[in-house]
Design a protein around this motif. Structure first.
Motif, short mmCIF file in Angstrom:
data_model
loop_
_atom_site.label_atom_id
_atom_site.label_comp_id
_atom_site.label_asym_id
_atom_site.label_seq_id
_atom_site.Cartn_x
_atom_site.Cartn_y
_atom_site.Cartn_z
N GLY A 166 63.50 -64.79 97.82
CA GLY A 166 63.51 -64.04 98.50
C GLY A 166 63.98 -62.65 98.03
N PRO A 167 64.72 -62.64 96.30
CA PRO A 167 65.62 -61.72 95.77
C PRO A 167 64.66 -60.77 95.24
CG PRO A 167 67.07 -63.36 95.40
CD PRO A 167 65.71 -63.94 96.28
N LEU A 168 63.47 -61.69 94.69
CA LEU A 168 62.88 -60.68 94.20
C LEU A 168 61.90 -59.92 95.55
CD1 LEU A 168 60.28 -63.42 92.24
CD2 LEU A 168 62.28 -62.10 91.32
N ILE A 169 61.19 -60.21 96.48
CA ILE A 169 60.78 -59.61 97.68
C ILE A 169 61.86 -58.14 98.58
CG2 ILE A 169 59.48 -59.47 100.11
CD1 ILE A 169 58.14 -60.52 96.87
N THR A 170 63.01 -59.02 98.78
CA THR A 170 64.02 -58.38 99.20
C THR A 170 64.70 -57.08 98.38
OG1 THR A 170 65.70 -60.13 98.95
CG2 THR A 170 64.21 -59.93 101.59
N GLY A 171 64.76 -57.34 96.92
CA GLY A 171 65.73 -56.59 96.48
C GLY A 171 64.08 -55.56 95.90
N TRP A 172 63.73 -56.10 95.86
CA TRP A 172 62.18 -54.47 95.22
C TRP A 172 62.06 -53.49 96.54
CZ3 TRP A 172 57.87 -51.84 96.53
CH2 TRP A 172 57.38 -51.21 95.73
N LEU A 173 61.99 -53.77 97.74
CA LEU A 173 62.02 -53.28 98.96
C LEU A 173 63.42 -52.22 99.28
CD1 LEU A 173 59.62 -55.22 101.19
CD2 LEU A 173 59.21 -53.84 100.03
N GLY A 174 64.77 -53.35 99.48
CA GLY A 174 65.41 -52.71 99.32
C GLY A 174 66.13 -51.29 98.76
N GLU A 175 65.62 -51.72 96.67
CA GLU A 175 65.67 -50.67 96.36
C GLU A 175 64.56 -49.12 95.55
OE1 GLU A 175 67.91 -51.78 92.85
OE2 GLU A 175 68.65 -53.80 93.44
N HIS A 176 64.21 -49.93 96.51
CA HIS A 176 62.26 -48.43 96.32
C HIS A 176 62.52 -48.31 97.45
CE1 HIS A 176 61.87 -50.57 92.23
NE2 HIS A 176 62.11 -49.57 92.45
N GLN A 177 62.08 -48.91 98.79
CA GLN A 177 61.63 -48.32 100.21
C GLN A 177 63.49 -47.60 100.77
OE1 GLN A 177 58.71 -47.33 100.38
NE2 GLN A 177 58.37 -48.05 98.24
N GLY A 178 64.35 -48.72 100.68
CA GLY A 178 65.11 -48.27 101.56
C GLY A 178 66.01 -49.81 102.13
N TRP A 179 67.28 -50.05 102.20
CA TRP A 179 67.53 -51.23 102.10
C TRP A 179 67.11 -52.05 103.87
CZ3 TRP A 179 69.97 -52.66 98.21
CH2 TRP A 179 70.46 -51.73 97.08
N HIS A 180 66.78 -51.10 104.47
CA HIS A 180 66.43 -52.00 105.99
C HIS A 180 64.31 -52.35 105.69
CE1 HIS A 180 70.11 -50.24 107.87
NE2 HIS A 180 70.00 -49.25 107.19
N TRP A 181 63.99 -51.71 104.57
CA TRP A 181 62.89 -52.47 104.43
C TRP A 181 63.25 -53.87 103.54
CZ3 TRP A 181 58.07 -51.22 106.01
CH2 TRP A 181 57.40 -49.62 106.10
#
Length: 500
Positions: free
Chosen positions: A176-191
């Motif tokens: 979970g944190p691998l996917i949501t973390g990368w998207l959150g910190e690179h594309q935006g939290w809501h991603w």
């Protein structure tokens, strides 16, 4: 017609006979339920890994602009609410919905909550967290019950089946944190929140698709209330929920119900609920004197769980904040989001659980008593915080520690979790009075709620004291309390029979 609960049988609703050993020698329904837990933990812990960072980020970066201590406190309060609601989820399944429907509706609410959080407004964030809390309260206590229904009581495969099930939980916690973390910190939290929603949706699809492999999947409830009592209960719940929402809205409108006060109310509820629960068990005429004697050592184990989980849950709050501001996010030249540190915890638990199980099997009757395993878990949790004193001591506010410090802390925490959670749940089921045996998970959830409730207050000072003091004091207290449990071992061995 009486209002008493009536048991429902489901002999004609068993999975196909060919399912019994179709999944690595286990029932095929285990694949369905483990798959659901992979995606539920993927979404829940994936979101939790970035939640405190989202709270603390600036409004300009689509965060909520909270200071670090408030962000960690609100995040902990959310965890408190999740586990308080979970206590009622088992009752709803037993009396009204049935396990299958409780899990299904729980999953739907969780998915809707994550989709709500994908909308970039503060209002939808709070709506989403409320939906996720309600959904997790329905889903979490009932999935494990459905796993148990796949086996006869005397089935020797039961323990191995639960081991596979818990491995699924930790796989989700790792991914979970691998996917949501990368998207959150690179594309935006809501991603990142969108990825959590997508994961929960996949879990629901495979759960519904595999429903024919589950035991008792069609009937409403195992001990359904009589129709009149059920209608009364539904109206009370709906009316109570609406009244509570209206009261909160009114108090917020007049300026009394602030975020800090709401956090305080949840902490107070987390203290009162287990106190009332234990009082009911100690005074109940259905509890024998012998069972009452076993409740006393259980209080010690309950408090040990609170202490350990107070440390564990900060892996997703203060430790995430520390990683984001004061830890290198590069290992061997590879850069990664700070939220990826949370994946290390799930990875260590996946790797260590079979090792620990093999050690206990090899030691046989020479293995430590359950109370000592729990005490060792608490001590390891405390040591994981004490370890953070070394790289933070003598530093100012602008420094970076090597990644291995936080990874090492999570290694100690993961080993402690493996030792404590398995032994704690097993001991709970054996020490609970017979009249309350079906509510064992409720008691365990209350220890998790209380841990989060205490955390919601303590983390408020995270910004006000130095990092060595914060982690040193909290870690030191945990180690001392773990040693107290070790010192109580002779008394616990005498009073915890039949736990070994």
């Amino acid at each position: 017609m009486t209002d008493r609960a009536h048991p429902v049988t489901a002999d004609d609703e068993q999975p196909p006979s060919g399912d019994d050993r179709a999944f690595f020698g286990q029932p095929k329904g285990l694949l369905t339920l483990s798959g659901l837990e992979v995606w539920e933990r993927f979404s829940f812990l994936g979101m939790q890994a970035i939640l405190v960072l989202y709270f603390a980020d600036s409004v300009a970066n689509e965060g909520l602009g909270m200071d670090a201590g408030t962000a960690a406190s609100v995040s902990a309060a959310y965890g408190t609410l999740v586990y308080l609601v979970s206590v009622g989820g088992g009752w709803l399944a037993d009396r009204i919905l049935g396990s299958y429907l409780a899990v299904l509706w729980g999953g739907i609410l969780i998915a809707l909550g994550h989709y709500s959080m994908a909308v970039p407004t503060a209002t939808m964030t709070w709506v989403g967290l409320g939906l996720i809390s309600l959904g997790t309260g329905l889903l979490k206590p009932n999935v494990a019950a459905m796993v148990g229904k796949l086996y006869r009581t005397d089935d020797d495969r039961r323990d191995a089946g639960f081991a596979l099930y818990y491995m699924g939980i930790n796989i989700g916690a790792f991914a979970g944190p691998l996917i949501t973390g990368w998207l959150g910190e690179h594309q935006g939290w809501h991603w990142g929140f969108s990825a959590a929603a997508f994961g929960m949706t996949l879990g629901l699809i495979q759960y519904v698709a595999g429903r024919r492999h589950l035991a008792g999947r069609k009937h409403a409830a195992e001990f359904a209330l009589a129709p009149a009592a059920m209608r009364r209960a539904v109206w009370l719940m709906v009316g109570g929920t609406l009244a509570f929402a209206a009261l909160c809205g009114l108090l917020a409108g007049v300026g009394w119900l602030t975020m800090d006060r709401f956090v305080d109310v949840l902490t107070l509820a987390s203290v009162i609920a287990p106190a009332v629960y234990f009082w009911v068990m100690f005074t109940s005429p259905r509890v024998t004197a012998e069972e009452r004697g076993r409740l006393r050592p259980y209080i010690v184990l309950f408090l040990a769980s609170v202490v350990f989980n107070f440390i564990l849950f900060q892996a997703y709050s203060t430790m995430m904040l520390l990683a984001s501001t004061n830890a290198n996010t590069s290992i061997l030249g590879f850069d990664f989001p700070s939220s990826w540190y949370a994946s290390a915890l799930g990875a260590f638990e996946v790797a260590l659980a079979p090792v620990v199980a093999a050690v206990w099997v090899r030691m046989g009757r020479r293995q430590p008593h359950a109370s000592n395993k729990i005490a060792f878990g608490v001590i390891l949790g405390g040591l994981s915080f004490l370890l953070m004193v070394v790289p933070t001591a003598g530093q100012g506010t602008d420094y970076r520690m090597a990644a291995w410090w936080i990874v090492g802390s999570y290694l100690l925490l993961g080993l402690g979790d493996v030792l404590l959670e398995t032994s704690g749940l097993s001991a709970s089921s054996k020490l609970a009075p017979k009249a309350f045996s079906s509510q064992t998970m409720a008691l365990w959830f209350l220890s998790l709620a209380l841990a989060n409730g205490i955390q919601a207050q303590v983390v408020k000072i995270y910004d006000d004291v130095s990092h060595p003091v914060y982690f040193g004091v909290n870690g030191g207290i945990a180690v001392v309390l773990g040693l107290v449990v070790v010192a109580l071992a002779p008394w616990l061995r005498r009073t915890m029979h039949p736990v070994h």
